[in-house]
Design a protein around this motif. Structure first.
Motif, mmCIF file in Angstrom:
data_model
loop_
_atom_site.group_PDB
_atom_site.id
_atom_site.type_symbol
_atom_site.label_atom_id
_atom_site.label_comp_id
_atom_site.label_asym_id
_atom_site.label_seq_id
_atom_site.Cartn_x
_atom_site.Cartn_y
_atom_site.Cartn_z
ATOM 1 N N LYS A 177 76.567 65.104 6.981
ATOM 2 C CA LYS A 177 76.619 64.536 8.334
ATOM 3 C C LYS A 177 77.848 63.672 8.548
ATOM 4 O O LYS A 177 78.290 63.474 9.673
ATOM 5 C CB LYS A 177 75.334 63.807 8.695
ATOM 6 N N ASP A 194 70.836 70.085 8.473
ATOM 7 C CA ASP A 194 69.967 68.922 8.645
ATOM 8 C C ASP A 194 68.724 69.388 9.425
ATOM 9 O O ASP A 194 68.845 70.070 10.454
ATOM 10 C CB ASP A 194 70.743 67.851 9.430
ATOM 11 N N SER A 195 67.534 69.028 8.928
ATOM 12 C CA SER A 195 66.306 69.654 9.442
ATOM 13 C C SER A 195 66.082 69.387 10.934
ATOM 14 O O SER A 195 65.613 70.270 11.662
ATOM 15 C CB SER A 195 65.099 69.167 8.637
ATOM 16 N N GLU A 196 66.440 68.178 11.383
ATOM 17 C CA GLU A 196 66.212 67.846 12.796
ATOM 18 C C GLU A 196 67.086 68.709 13.705
ATOM 19 O O GLU A 196 66.656 69.172 14.757
ATOM 20 C CB GLU A 196 66.520 66.364 13.058
ATOM 21 N N ASN A 199 70.033 56.603 8.742
ATOM 22 C CA ASN A 199 70.069 58.073 8.744
ATOM 23 C C ASN A 199 69.745 58.621 10.133
ATOM 24 O O ASN A 199 70.398 59.550 10.615
ATOM 25 C CB ASN A 199 69.098 58.625 7.696
ATOM 26 N N GLU A 206 72.042 60.769 12.642
ATOM 27 C CA GLU A 206 71.595 62.068 13.171
ATOM 28 C C GLU A 206 71.720 62.139 14.694
ATOM 29 O O GLU A 206 71.949 63.215 15.247
ATOM 30 C CB GLU A 206 70.154 62.341 12.724
HETATM 31 MG MG MG Z 1 67.636 64.919 8.629
#
Ligand code: MG
Ligand code: NDP
Length: 376
Positions: free
Chosen positions: A121, A146-148, A213, A217
């Motif tokens: 990121k 990144d999962s989001e 974090n 994000e």
């Molecule tokens: Mg994440």
């Protein structure tokens, strides 16, 4: 069959990417690997995946490796990462290094028209404007790991969806969600690393405990999806089953759900826009899930808003925040400062920083280096 090169193959995301590829061996070929100093692990990866190209951080390590693995061409250092970004027969560059070491390699891969599967990121936090502009000019896709952000991509269906109104990024809340600030001050690195839902690298796990974090994000989502900060919201969702949501103009919300495992977003970045059976097929039981969503507690976790504020200010401010945070997190991990000192270090740096709007890449690296040197 698509060729894949993984930068950061020995880390948490890197090793899981190799697990995904192992499962989908008829779809992807490991063409190259790059790591830092974990030579033992990269050796076992070379034996298993037989990559044509490998880069490691230190020159001294490649002499022995070149003797042992004659079919592999070795590179080293930042130049090595740059070399891997240009390999002609490569299709997808997975960027799973920590820190800022791969920023130039990402830009070079974009110039060479490689699809980027981006876990790192810091690349977007520090140089989001430069990277996204180059990606647009070269018509290159930056697919999030990144999962989001993977969840948002899956809900948007296509990147420029004109009907999407707000992006809702979920956060587990971290291990200290239910603790007071007095308690937080006394928690050690071991306690901060005890993440309730996700198994990740150490640095990002501490960032989850401070909620930095989540702020990073939000900045990442702003760049990836070209959304204004006012339309990116954060919701605390302790179960980590809904990985993020998109709110549409007509009042519909789409959410992406699944077990909290990076295998799914990693696989989606590789297979996009297709979907294949993979490691996590059949892993989620829809029954008896108790899904909760809360507003973030900004009194207890002031770094969430501060990080977003730096994103809004733009220019060099996200770089200042990122560098100060990284130095402070590593000091905390080494037991040199306490958990709440992370916050103090960052606030002090932000308050004394002078913004530079539209910084060049050189200015970004310069400011980053100066802060690390001074605080380190
Ligand atoms: Mg994440
Ligand atoms: P790790 O610390 O587990 O792994 C970092 C990787 O980068 C290792 O392979 C390491 O090599 C390599 N590396 C470090 N320095 C260099 C260097 N100078 N040259 C080449 N390689 C280097 O991190 P994570 O996998 O947790 O995270 C990677 C990135 O993905 C981060 O930016 C993180 O924010 C992001 N991310 C991670 C998630 C997760 O679940 N872990 C989720 C979402 C995003 P070595 O070990 O050999 O030194």
């Amino acid at each position: 069959m698509k060729n894949v090169i993984i930068l950061g193959s020995t880390g948490s995301i890197g090793t899981q990417t190799l697990e995904v590829i192992e499962k989908l061996e008829n779809k992807f070929n490991v063409l190259g690997l790059a790591c830092g100093s974990n030579v033992e692990l990269v050796k076992s990866q070379i034996e298993k995946f037989n990559p044509k190209y490998v880069s490691i951080a230190n020159q001294k390590d490649i002499v022995e490796l070149q003797k042992e693995y004659k079919n592999t061409e070795f590179f080293y250092g930042k130049e090595g990462l740059l070399e891997l970004s240009k390999i002609k027969e490569n299709d997808i560059l997975v960027v799973a290094t920590s820190g800022i070491v791969s920023v130039k390699a990402v830009l070079s891969a974009i110039e060479n028209k490689k699809t980027i599967a981006l876990a790192n990121k810091e690349t977007l936090v520090m140089a989001g404007d430069i990277v996204m502009k180059k990606a647009k000019e070269n018509n290159v896709s930056i697919l999030p790991i990144d999962s989001e952000h993977s969840a948002i991509l899956q809900c948007l269906n296509k990147i420029d969806n004109p009907y999407a109104k707000n992006l809702w990024i979920t956060a587990s809340g971290g291990p200290f969600r239910n603790n007071s600030r007095e308690e937080m001050a006394n928690f050690s690195a071991r306690e901060a690393l005890n993440h309730p839902r996700w198994a990740m690298g150490k640095k990002i796990t501490v960032d989850c405990a401070t909620l930095v974090n989540k702020g990073l994000e939000v900045i990442e989502a702003h760049h990836l999806y070209n959304f204004s900060y006012d339309n990116i919201k954060v919701a605390i969702h302790p179960q980590s089953i809904v990985h993020s949501l998109v709110e549409f103009a007509d009042g519909s919300f789409l959410a992406q759900m699944g077990v909290p495992s990076m295998h799914i977003p990693i696989q989606y970045a590789l297979s996009y826009p297709e979907r294949f059976e993979g490691i996590k097929t059949n892993s989620f039981n829809i029954f008896n899930q108790n899904l909760e969503f809360f507003e973030p507690d900004n009194q207890k976790f002031p770094l969430l808003n501060l990080t977003i504020e730096c994103g809004k200010l733009g220019g060099i401010m996200p770089v200042v925040l990122n560098a100060a945070n990284e130095v402070a997190v590593y000091k905390f991990l080494e037991g040199k400062i306490n958990f709440l000192d992370i916050e103090k270090t960052i606030i002090k740096e932000i308050e004394s920083a002078k913004n530079i709007l539209n910084p060049t890449l050189d200015e970004i690296f310069e400011v980053d280096k100066e802060i690390r040197k001074r605080l380190g």
